[in-house]
Design a protein around this motif. Structure first.
Motif, mmCIF file in Angstrom:
data_model
loop_
_atom_site.group_PDB
_atom_site.id
_atom_site.type_symbol
_atom_site.label_atom_id
_atom_site.label_comp_id
_atom_site.label_asym_id
_atom_site.label_seq_id
_atom_site.Cartn_x
_atom_site.Cartn_y
_atom_site.Cartn_z
ATOM 1 N N PRO A 1 2.059 2.104 5.184
ATOM 2 C CA PRO A 1 2.256 0.860 5.932
ATOM 3 C C PRO A 1 1.350 0.748 7.160
ATOM 4 O O PRO A 1 1.041 -0.357 7.596
ATOM 5 N N GLY A 2 0.915 1.871 7.713
ATOM 6 C CA GLY A 2 0.035 1.832 8.878
ATOM 7 C C GLY A 2 -1.371 1.366 8.496
ATOM 8 O O GLY A 2 -1.874 0.378 9.029
ATOM 9 N N THR A 3 -1.982 2.046 7.545
ATOM 10 C CA THR A 3 -3.384 1.753 7.209
ATOM 11 C C THR A 3 -3.517 0.800 6.024
ATOM 12 O O THR A 3 -4.588 0.283 5.754
ATOM 13 N N ARG A 4 -2.430 0.571 5.325
ATOM 14 C CA ARG A 4 -2.440 -0.235 4.102
ATOM 15 C C ARG A 4 -3.462 0.279 3.085
ATOM 16 O O ARG A 4 -4.179 -0.481 2.462
ATOM 17 N N THR A 5 -3.519 1.579 2.950
ATOM 18 C CA THR A 5 -4.308 2.154 1.850
ATOM 19 C C THR A 5 -3.323 2.664 0.802
ATOM 20 O O THR A 5 -2.207 3.093 1.137
ATOM 21 N N TRP A 6 -3.730 2.597 -0.452
ATOM 22 C CA TRP A 6 -2.816 2.941 -1.536
ATOM 23 C C TRP A 6 -2.556 4.440 -1.629
ATOM 24 O O TRP A 6 -3.480 5.247 -1.565
ATOM 25 N N LYS B 1 -5.566 -6.261 -3.814
ATOM 26 C CA LYS B 1 -4.217 -6.600 -4.299
ATOM 27 C C LYS B 1 -3.099 -6.119 -3.371
ATOM 28 O O LYS B 1 -1.947 -6.181 -3.737
ATOM 29 N N VAL B 2 -3.483 -5.667 -2.188
ATOM 30 C CA VAL B 2 -2.459 -5.066 -1.336
ATOM 31 C C VAL B 2 -1.435 -6.084 -0.838
ATOM 32 O O VAL B 2 -0.344 -5.720 -0.430
ATOM 33 N N VAL C 1 -11.298 -6.269 -10.015
ATOM 34 C CA VAL C 1 -11.272 -4.831 -10.288
ATOM 35 C C VAL C 1 -10.889 -4.071 -9.017
ATOM 36 O O VAL C 1 -10.238 -3.038 -9.069
ATOM 37 N N ASP C 2 -11.256 -4.643 -7.887
ATOM 38 C CA ASP C 2 -11.022 -3.975 -6.607
ATOM 39 C C ASP C 2 -9.521 -3.955 -6.270
ATOM 40 O O ASP C 2 -8.938 -4.975 -5.920
#
Ligand SMILES: Nc1ncnc2c1ncn2[C@@H]1O[C@H](COP(=O)(O)OP(=O)(O)O)[C@@H](O)[C@H]1O
Ligand SMILES: [Mg+2]
Length: 323
Positions: A171-176, A204-205, A199-200
């Motif tokens: 939730p901090g960096t919004r990386t999967w 879609k976050v 594709v990226d």
């Protein structure tokens, strides 16, 4: 497990769903083609939810805890009996059984005669938004938030089910941490957000917000926010977006009248008037639910990060309630 204790409930999206009676209690048995990662994914989601609850000093909502996470696991000895190849490895996921009705049929059976924004609709939407807000804060991005993936019990409590494909982000960096698995199916009135075929994965976050806003709107009004359109594929959405007067916060957007794929039985102007009057808003005031739809589907069309969080959607809803 005695196969005699299994009752087939649904053929489902990925495999069969059974109700299983064991020692006087009922469970859901879901057989999926072997993918061990589903357990790691679900367990990490559970940990994220537990961490959030601890940090907030709250309990995990029952609507998440009871049915979203497995209570057991196993495997199928004879996949051929379930119509699969002998060589298929099948995993079995065990969940608690909820005695209730799936939300899609509940909307038709219990709420169909309820007018837009009736107290029963608002109560239900608030509950769903509470669950969605909690999941979002925990970093869970669930694309499968269609009405058939919620169950309502006889007391009206809502439970989310079928989160196996949900993604998990920091939730901090919004990386999967886990990327979500494709938007499973086409549910009437629900459409894929435009970034969906990209594709990226990073695009879609915020896609879950598009689906979540559709669901909340559907519960509140009894129809999808796209009910004024005849088709809601990407081509139709692109056309709508091109016609929309992007400066005016309205839903359906001003300009939609000119789009080719408008449903002749529900012209956008009438649809808009209906939304506004059910919110108690005259022609000039700002209608909070139009704002939610506009920010999600128009300004959030190609800028997914502009789509309002579920927390913000809750604020908007409480404003409607205060009217
Ligand atoms: N606990 C439950 N109570 C009532 N119905 C359920 C329950 N679990 C599943 N179902 C029914 O089975 C369907 C499929 O279950 P789900 O977990 O969504 O699997 P799938 O991945 O196949 O969509 C649901 O849409 C619902 O109709
Ligand atoms: Mg499902």
């Amino acid at each position: 497990m005695d196969p005699g204790g299994l009752e087939l409930i649904s053929f489902g999206g990925q495999g069969q769903i059974y109700r299983w009676e064991y020692q006087g209690k009922h469970y859901v048995i879901k057989a999926v083609l072997n993918d061990e990662s589903v357990f790691r994914r679900l367990n990490q989601m559970r940990e994220a939810v537990e961490r959030l609850a601890k940090g907030l000093g709250q309990r995990i909502p029952e609507g998440i805890l009871k049915r979203a996470f497995p209570v057991g696991r196993g495997w199928v000895d004879d996949p051929e009996e379930l119509g699969f190849d002998k060589s298929d490895q099948m995993t079995v996921i065990v969940y608690n059984w909820i005695d209730g009705e799936p939300l899609d049929s509940y909307l038709l059976s219990q709420l169909c005669s309820e007018p837009p924004l009736s107290s029963a609709r608002v109560k239900l939407a608030k509950q769903v938004l509470e669950l969605l807000t909690f999941l979002e804060k925990a970093g869970i991005a669930n694309y499968d938030m269609f009405p058939d993936n919620f169950v309502v019990d006889p007391l009206g409590q809502v439970y989310i089910i079928d989160m196996e494909g949900a993604g998990l982000f920091d939730p901090g960096t919004r990386t999967w941490i886990w990327t979500p698995v494709a938007l499973g199916k086409n549910f009437p009135g629900y459409c894929k957000p435009p970034e969906f075929d990209a594709v990226d994965e990073d695009l879609k976050v915020f896609s879950y917000r598009w689906v979540g806003a559709t669901l909340v709107f559907h519960i509140l009004f009894g129809v999808s926010p796209f009910a004024f359109m005849q088709r809601i594929d990407l081509k139709a959405l692109l056309e709508l977006y091109d016609y929309a007067d992007k400066g005016a916060i309205a839903w359906p957007p001003y300009g939609a009248e000119k789009a080719q794929y408008v449903n002749p039985r529900l012209d956008p102007a009438k649809f808009r008037t209906q939304i506004r009057s059910s919110c108690g808003v005259g022609s000039r005031g700002v209608c909070p639910l139009e704002v939610l739809a506009f920010l999600t589907f128009i300004s959030g069309f190609d800028k997914p990060a502009h789509r309002p969080s579920f927390e913000f959607a809750r604020l908007i809803l409480s404003e409607v309630l205060a009217l």
